[in-house]
Design an enzyme around this catalytic site. Structure first.
Site, short mmCIF file in Angstrom:
data_model
loop_
_atom_site.label_atom_id
_atom_site.label_comp_id
_atom_site.label_asym_id
_atom_site.label_seq_id
_atom_site.Cartn_x
_atom_site.Cartn_y
_atom_site.Cartn_z
CE1 TYR A 1 -87.98 8.95 -26.81
CE2 TYR A 1 -86.30 7.32 -27.33
CZ TYR A 1 -87.47 7.98 -27.65
OH TYR A 1 -88.14 7.67 -28.80
CD GLN B 1 -92.80 12.61 -31.38
OE1 GLN B 1 -91.84 13.09 -31.98
NE2 GLN B 1 -93.43 11.51 -31.78
CD GLN C 1 -69.25 -3.60 -28.76
OE1 GLN C 1 -69.44 -4.18 -27.71
NE2 GLN C 1 -69.78 -2.42 -29.00
CD GLU D 1 -69.31 1.73 -25.48
OE1 GLU D 1 -69.06 1.38 -26.66
OE2 GLU D 1 -70.47 1.87 -25.05
CG HIS D 2 -67.63 -2.24 -23.86
ND1 HIS D 2 -68.21 -1.76 -25.03
CD2 HIS D 2 -68.60 -2.22 -22.92
CE1 HIS D 2 -69.48 -1.45 -24.78
NE2 HIS D 2 -69.76 -1.72 -23.53
CG HIS E 1 -65.58 42.18 -6.66
ND1 HIS E 1 -66.28 42.77 -7.68
CD2 HIS E 1 -65.81 40.85 -6.78
CE1 HIS E 1 -66.88 41.82 -8.40
NE2 HIS E 1 -66.62 40.64 -7.86
#
Lengths: 427, 427
Positions: free
Chosen positions: B126, B188, B256, B324-325, B417
């Site tokens: 996406y 959608q 950032q 994250e960074h 088994h």
């Protein structure tokens, strides 16, 4: 008897398997959330109260002491202990091969980058209690974490009626190298592992099967901590050629069916004769099984047979189903493995029944169910590591490529991103 | 100006970062589910109707033709195209090193087992539309899938007011090797990728960022298909020693902050003097930025400075936050990398600003946010593969170890088994 399926019905089976993941009703989610909230607020007090309420025991301490552990283990059957030790060695052997290395790349002088493979700090393993006890699951969940290098492995399992841990579970935990064991079950155990209490420090990831409240609680704490997949009902798909022994095929389908009335057992074969023989064997073998009732329910609802024209066609159909367990009961099974695109674990040849892998062979028995083998994998060392990348540019390297980076940032209208390069190019 | 934090406030910051994952309200989930249901029922008709409703364009075809693609690409700036080509090469170089191999282990004669690494069959990417367009994200999402060996890579992106695809997005898609492109956005698009319509075959996994409806739809289709993580607001943590240039530090914090008023920019340093200098620079540099308003809001709410006694202490605190960074703006940064336990991506030294990695260096810019770097990893080749294990026991091997397997099955009261082993031992 297996229900024979024609072409149209095969498509429905594919859809059925892929859509039967474990749904959790809003009702149960709300109850699980209430328990989580209670544990977050009252911590240990909540754990003792909930254990009294759900397990009917009044504990003075949640943690299993070394003494209690040794006492429990003393009760185990030596033959069982020996078998577990051998299984542990095989599981370790396989999972050690899954270990990945960190890497370093030198792109050009003074530009280097790479990826570090780091273990999670801490992991919680949930082990169900009740009448059923699965020491093999303790090995399958703990050993990959241990191999990954996780320093703190915590196990929780509900106490029995005497407030004790099951001897076989105790042995499995010690054998696998669990660091802390708590007598605690249900959604309260998941809450304690996720948020911590006075007795139990929180962990980074929670794995292991449990009842519907445990599954609901895992779903609810996901994000705060990581979790493993919430498994749906189990399935086996046996692909057999005309030389497969119907006794073996039937026994393997039954081993799946005994798990649960929802378990799904599918035979796909090139031999219509084999289907008849397997059906006869199913009747004969199931008659003497202690779990006969479950088995019969399971086969009646979710036992299917499909006849195809060729082994290639059998495997194509299996690829659409993406089964958790796939047995290739054919001559020269390695010749066909390459055609298998989607399967959690593949058992090759007439003598490798699923039980070998469930307990002993070394591969993991925590596998993707409900067709999720299309996009996901067994539990393994990967489940207990994370990767962290790193990058180095020198002043010269930045000045060499700065123009390109600035251009890309400007096209995205991220001027401060461009500016971070420009201030460095000016020096 | 960065808000200085004392010891007590630091703990609150750790909690704040880890708890600010993207919450999706029930309201939005319901609206997304309605769109999904509409697409499931009316397929292409729903897609055209919803595109008219949300994007205000009346399309005759969703698929971007080769002709339309080339026409769009002709409008791109050649300097941008050149930069993208260089970036692509770097991203490919890094991600190729992530590839894992299948393995085969021979435990003993006639016992072999192993793990196959298999690409997903198909992936949907996406790509958001609107005024902002991020061709770099197309590279970061597509290249790892391509390197993994995914045969069918489908991209969807909302059409612009003229019913066209953005030129830069078109170029990025062609450069990265996307196989099919559809002009389709919102929930959608996610529904179409998960369930398929007449025009769009379903995929196995959906990745890529989007607005809150896209995020909600991804959450709702998860299970039917796999998804990547739903990213929370972004964060950067800069660890700087006394020699770091305040101009550089400020520029990186601003890069950032320009993303989002919710973005979080944290400076941790051993130098109180640097904090003052950085604050002056922030004021100076932000004054000329086009996104000044966003930047100022972001810094006022989520810009923080912390002074520690040593770099070791700085890194310990960073490990609690699991950013994250992470920029290590210190002398000899490689000497400190080993202390970093939890960080999505690490940028080493004074000249490796986050922008280098965002666009160009080769590491992936899709990273774990909100402290999830404690247990999760950047998008990468791993995100587009799954692993399938296999196991082979011969008759002799089964008879050699059958006794142990039977014992383990019996202790778990799984008699079928055990039976699957016993029928084979009898032969």
């Amino acid at each position: 008897m297996l229900q024979p399926l024609n072409k149209q019905e095969q498509a429905k089976l594919v859809q059925f398997v892929s859509e039967r993941s474990q749904e959790i009703s809003a009702d149960i989610l709300i109850k699980a959330q209430e328990i989580i909230d209670q544990v977050k607020e009252q911590k240990d007090d909540a754990l003792f109260a909930l254990t009294k309420r759900f397990d009917q025991v009044d504990l003075s301490s949640l943690k299993v002491s070394e003494e209690e552990l040794d006492e429990a283990i003393a009760q185990c059957d030596p033959a069982f202990k020996k078998a577990m030790e051998m299984a542990k060695e095989n599981i370790e052997f396989y999972h050690k091969a899954q270990k990945q290395n960190s890497f370093l790349l030198e792109k050009e002088e003074k530009i280097y980058l790479g990826q570090r493979v780091l273990p999670l700090d801490s992991v919680g393993i949930y082990v169900p209690g009740g009448r059923a006890q699965y020491p093999s699951s303790v090995l399958m969940n703990t050993i990959p974490a241990k191999v990954a290098g996780v320093k703190r492995i915590v196990m929780t399992t509900p106490p029995n009626a005497e407030g004790k841990i099951h001897p076989n579970i105790a042995f499995a935990a010690k054998l696998a190298g669990v660091d802390e064991i708590y007598k605690l079950g249900g959604a309260q155990a998941i809450a304690a592992l996720a948020y911590g209490t006075q007795s139990i420090l929180p962990v980074d990831k929670i794995v292991g099967p449990g009842n519907i409240f445990v599954a609901a609680a895992k779903k609810l704490v996901f994000g705060k901590v990581d979790i493993d997949m919430i498994a749906g009902p189990s399935e086996i798909l046996v692909i057999a050629d005309g030389k497969a022994d119907p006794k073996f095929v039937a026994a393997d389908l039954l081993s799946q069916a005994e798990h649960d009335p929802m378990a799904c057992s599918i035979l796909i074969t090139t031999s219509p004769k084999l289907v008849d023989q397997v059906n006869q064997e199913l009747e004969k073998q199931s008659a003497v099984l202690p779990k006969r009732e479950i088995v019969e329910q399971s086969l009646a609802n979710h036992g299917h047979s499909i006849v195809c024209d060729s082994l290639e066609e059998c495997i194509s159909l299996s690829n659409l189903i993406a089964p958790e367990h796939l047995e290739l009961m054919v001559e020269s099974p390695m010749e066909y493995l390459g055609q298998v695109k989607h399967a959690g674990s593949v058992f090759l040849g007439y003598y490798t029944c699923e039980s070998v892998g469930d307990y002993f062979g070394g591969t993991n028995h925590v596998l993707p169910t409900s067709g999720t083998a299309r996009f996901s994998s067994a539990l393994g060392v990967d489940s207990f590591i994370k990767k962290s990348s790193y990058l180095h540019y020198s002043k010269e390297a930045l000045q060499k490529y700065g123009e390109q980076i600035v251009k890309m940032a400007q096209e995205e209208q991220l001027d401060a991103h461009a500016q971070a390069i420009l201030v460095r190019m000016d020096t």
